[in-house]
Design a protein around this motif. Sequence first.
Motif, PDB file in Angstrom:
ATOM      1  N   TYR A 259       0.705  -1.361  -0.167  1.00 33.08           N
ATOM      2  CA  TYR A 259       0.025  -0.008  -0.151  1.00 33.08           C
ATOM      3  C   TYR A 259       0.962   0.899  -0.179  1.00 33.08           C
TER       4      TYR A 259
ATOM      5  N   CYS B  79       0.529   4.581  -2.608  1.00 28.11           N
ATOM      6  CA  CYS B  79       0.784   5.433  -3.154  1.00 28.11           C
ATOM      7  C   CYS B  79       1.968   6.047  -3.023  1.00 28.11           C
TER       8      CYS B  79
ATOM      9  N   LYS C 175      -6.931   3.714   0.577  1.00 34.72           N
ATOM     10  CA  LYS C 175      -6.910   1.885   1.128  1.00 34.72           C
ATOM     11  C   LYS C 175      -8.044   0.781   0.548  1.00 34.72           C
TER      12      LYS C 175
ATOM     13  N   PHE D 237      -7.393   0.768  -3.348  1.00 33.71           N
ATOM     14  CA  PHE D 237      -5.696  -0.478  -2.965  1.00 33.71           C
ATOM     15  C   PHE D 237      -6.503  -1.695  -2.762  1.00 33.71           C
ATOM     16  N   ASN D 238      -7.045  -1.548  -1.907  1.00 32.21           N
ATOM     17  CA  ASN D 238      -8.224  -3.534  -1.778  1.00 32.21           C
ATOM     18  C   ASN D 238      -9.275  -3.677  -2.576  1.00 32.21           C
TER      19      ASN D 238
END
Length: 204
Positions: free
Chosen positions: A59, A63, A78, A81-82
């Motif tokens: 992660y 970023c 987040k 990202f998931n």
Amino acid sequence: VLALEPAPVIIAIDVPIGLPDRAGLGGRIADVDARTVLGGRKSAVFSVPARAAVMEHDYRRACAIAAAHSHPPRMVSKQAFNIFPKIREVDALMTPAIQAGVKEVHPEVAFAALNGWQALDLPKKVKSSPSQAGLALRRGLLERAGYDPALFVFPMKRKNAGLDDLLDAAVNSWTAARIVRGEARRFPASPERDAKGLCCEIWG
């Protein structure tokens, strides 16, 4: 699904297809354009970062890479990202030829279209909990479009999907049918292509 016989004419998926080398303000042009019909629900369309960021499994590194490949510099949430593993899965499979029958759609854009291109003012969830009013609004739109109410009754407890997921799948199927009939709208009308030759577009 691609191996089904007979083959589906259109497969509609709520997963980004077409990843930019560099992301602009708000993500791809498709992301920015699709938000114009969502009113206060604009945040439902997340900003797709650069391909290099999507390919990252960590992660913090994702970023950093996203910030380095965007203007103005922007990191990734987040939540975004998931879903990167699903985006990578689609990207690994996708070619321009396959994309002719597999289209990126977005359920909130589809619900706006189903509502006469009027943005829905009620969310599906409030603070991560289902909004009964928002779900009822979307279910009513689908039922008026001819969907059987029995489709939206879960026969058992489901841990991996909720009513909101089922409603999204139904309205995405509605968009797929509109694409087949030539009635769907493409955001933007003239999409850009990524390094793999894939169109960066959202249908609704």
